[in-house]
Design a protein around this motif. Structure first.
Motif, mmCIF file in Angstrom:
data_model
loop_
_atom_site.group_PDB
_atom_site.id
_atom_site.type_symbol
_atom_site.label_atom_id
_atom_site.label_comp_id
_atom_site.label_asym_id
_atom_site.label_seq_id
_atom_site.Cartn_x
_atom_site.Cartn_y
_atom_site.Cartn_z
ATOM 1 N N PHE A 1 0.231 -1.101 -0.084
ATOM 2 C CA PHE A 1 0.198 0.031 -0.005
ATOM 3 C C PHE A 1 0.965 1.248 -0.710
ATOM 4 C CE2 PHE A 1 -2.565 -3.487 2.727
ATOM 5 C CZ PHE A 1 -3.594 -3.050 1.781
ATOM 6 N N THR A 2 0.359 1.941 -0.995
ATOM 7 C CA THR A 2 1.195 3.794 -0.719
ATOM 8 C C THR A 2 -0.042 4.249 1.277
ATOM 9 O OG1 THR A 2 -0.601 4.478 -2.083
ATOM 10 C CG2 THR A 2 1.684 4.073 -3.167
ATOM 11 N N ARG A 3 0.562 5.390 1.042
ATOM 12 C CA ARG A 3 -0.029 5.902 2.465
ATOM 13 C C ARG A 3 -1.838 6.600 1.393
ATOM 14 N NH1 ARG A 3 0.413 11.844 4.809
ATOM 15 N NH2 ARG A 3 -1.145 13.113 2.919
ATOM 16 N N ASP A 4 -2.086 7.063 0.158
ATOM 17 C CA ASP A 4 -2.883 7.289 0.214
ATOM 18 C C ASP A 4 -4.805 5.860 -0.435
ATOM 19 O OD1 ASP A 4 -2.640 9.345 0.025
ATOM 20 O OD2 ASP A 4 -2.257 9.853 -1.814
ATOM 21 N N SER A 5 -3.760 4.856 -0.590
ATOM 22 C CA SER A 5 -4.789 3.565 -1.141
ATOM 23 C C SER A 5 -4.602 2.968 0.456
ATOM 24 C CB SER A 5 -3.629 2.439 -2.010
ATOM 25 O OG SER A 5 -2.530 1.993 -1.164
ATOM 26 N N PHE A 6 -3.386 3.297 1.183
ATOM 27 C CA PHE A 6 -4.434 2.796 2.769
ATOM 28 C C PHE A 6 -5.091 3.383 3.028
ATOM 29 C CE2 PHE A 6 -3.753 1.850 7.269
ATOM 30 C CZ PHE A 6 -4.684 -0.090 7.371
ATOM 31 N N VAL A 7 -5.420 4.806 2.896
ATOM 32 C CA VAL A 7 -6.453 5.607 3.724
ATOM 33 C C VAL A 7 -7.597 5.155 3.046
ATOM 34 C CG1 VAL A 7 -7.583 7.505 4.105
ATOM 35 C CG2 VAL A 7 -5.166 7.517 4.628
ATOM 36 N N ASP A 8 -7.770 4.997 1.671
ATOM 37 C CA ASP A 8 -8.855 4.307 0.556
ATOM 38 C C ASP A 8 -9.414 3.257 1.195
ATOM 39 O OD1 ASP A 8 -8.899 6.752 -0.958
ATOM 40 O OD2 ASP A 8 -7.907 5.274 -2.332
ATOM 41 N N GLY B 1 13.275 -10.119 -2.903
ATOM 42 C CA GLY B 1 12.713 -9.495 -4.311
ATOM 43 C C GLY B 1 11.025 -9.115 -4.951
ATOM 44 N N GLY B 2 10.522 -8.482 -3.523
ATOM 45 C CA GLY B 2 9.447 -8.168 -3.110
ATOM 46 C C GLY B 2 9.323 -6.114 -3.594
ATOM 47 N N HIS B 3 8.345 -5.908 -3.198
ATOM 48 C CA HIS B 3 8.260 -4.208 -2.972
ATOM 49 C C HIS B 3 6.797 -4.203 -2.869
ATOM 50 C CE1 HIS B 3 8.020 -0.553 -4.412
ATOM 51 N NE2 HIS B 3 7.004 -0.571 -5.288
ATOM 52 N N LEU B 4 7.669 -3.071 -1.854
ATOM 53 C CA LEU B 4 6.827 -2.658 -0.926
ATOM 54 C C LEU B 4 6.520 -0.773 -0.732
ATOM 55 C CD1 LEU B 4 7.326 -4.486 2.275
ATOM 56 C CD2 LEU B 4 4.600 -4.755 0.676
ATOM 57 N N PRO B 5 5.686 0.214 -1.516
ATOM 58 C CA PRO B 5 6.255 1.245 -1.716
ATOM 59 C C PRO B 5 6.859 2.069 -0.702
ATOM 60 C CG PRO B 5 3.884 0.545 -2.900
ATOM 61 C CD PRO B 5 4.290 -0.408 -1.514
ATOM 62 N N GLU B 6 6.370 2.118 0.809
ATOM 63 C CA GLU B 6 6.760 3.111 1.795
ATOM 64 C C GLU B 6 6.343 2.678 2.841
ATOM 65 O OE1 GLU B 6 4.304 6.115 1.851
ATOM 66 O OE2 GLU B 6 3.206 5.698 0.262
ATOM 67 N N ARG B 7 7.087 3.125 4.212
ATOM 68 C CA ARG B 7 6.517 1.922 5.097
ATOM 69 C C ARG B 7 5.437 3.167 5.694
ATOM 70 N NH1 ARG B 7 9.192 4.827 10.975
ATOM 71 N NH2 ARG B 7 8.211 3.540 12.350
ATOM 72 N N LEU B 8 4.658 2.497 6.724
ATOM 73 C CA LEU B 8 3.110 3.356 6.700
ATOM 74 C C LEU B 8 3.805 3.491 7.772
ATOM 75 C CD1 LEU B 8 1.461 1.874 4.057
ATOM 76 C CD2 LEU B 8 1.896 4.565 3.837
ATOM 77 N N ALA B 9 3.742 3.843 8.599
ATOM 78 C CA ALA B 9 3.756 4.655 9.853
ATOM 79 C C ALA B 9 2.496 4.625 10.341
ATOM 80 C CB ALA B 9 4.877 4.934 10.831
#
Length: 256
Positions: free
Chosen positions: A19-26, A81-89
């Motif tokens: 998730f990105t911050r915006d997608s997680f809020v959604d 080898g994966g991808h998590l867009p950002e840390r969502l503290a």
């Protein structure tokens, strides 16, 4: 339910949503509008360490929306080898969630921390966020008072419930009372201590460098020494074992 790019990453045995911050809020707002209870859990090195030996926690995580609450999890995903867009503290994403909830008129409830802490956080947030419908209760609830607190949460019309009781106690509590909880539940650890100002956040350079854990260790050494001094090397070792024994890949989301 799936993350933004239809993918998640398994880190040290725990599936973490992308998730990105915006997608997680959604995602949280979508949960809050629903008819059934869904739970979101932030994953960090400590949660991964606990889950290795706690079958009950693993089961709770497997049926929850998970997100990368710790920078170590983001780095580990890349190594694997994966991808998590950002840390969502959770401390950073709480206010965007509350602002979105206020805009839609969705009532929110804070449950946890010592007496008065969640309410102090709520007072500050109500001042900053017009229209925020937020009530609170401390986390030291006797077994005889649980039903009364659940009744109060329901009477508020709560759509988003933050439960801050620490891992794994907060996940156990949610699972024990899930049939009486609102549509969206987020377990949030010590969030109310940070939002209320009871604990001071790390300097920005430590946060961006992935060293917020060190700040927390410095301000609460007795409580957190084992979690970080023993736990961080244990997490690194688990990730390296996984990298050695598995083909790096991203995996489709399960229940997210």
């Amino acid at each position: 339910m799936k993350g933004d790019d239809d993918a998640s990453v398994v880190v040290a045995g725990v599936r973490v949503g992308s998730f990105t911050r915006d997608s997680f809020v959604d995602r949280v707002l979508t949960m809050a509008r629903g008819d059934s209870t869904r739970v979101a859990v932030g994953v960090n090195a400590h949660v991964c360490n606990l889950a290795r030996t706690d079958a009950r926690l693993r089961e709770a995580l497997s049926t929850s929306t998970t997100y990368a609450d710790g920078q170590s999890v983001v780095w580990a995903a890349r190594l694997l080898g994966g991808h998590l867009p950002e840390r969502l503290a959770t401390t950073d994403i709480a206010e965007p969630i509350l602002r979105a909830a206020a805009a839609e008129g969705l009532p929110v409830y804070f449950l946890g921390a010592a007496e008065g802490v969640a309410e102090r956080a709520a007072e500050l947030l109500r001042d900053r966020i017009p229209g925020l419908r937020l009530r609170t209760h401390h986390g030291y609830i006797s077994e005889g008072d649980v039903s009364l607190v659940l009744d109060e949460i329901a009477a508020h019309g709560t759509r988003i419930l933050f439960v801050g009781m620490g891992d794994p106690a907060q996940q156990y509590w949610v699972e024990n009372h899930r049939d009486r909880l609102p549509a969206a539940v987020l377990t949030c650890g010590g969030l109310f201590d940070w939002l209320s100002g009871s604990n001071r956040r790390a300097p920005a350079w430590m946060i961006t460098s992935g060293l917020e854990w060190l700040w927390r260790l410095m301000i609460e050494p007795r409580r957190l020494a084992r979690r970080y001094i023993v736990g961080n090397p244990a997490f690194i070792a688990a990730v390296l074992r996984q990298r050695r024994h598995e083909t790096p890949r991203r995996t489709p989301s399960g229940v997210l």
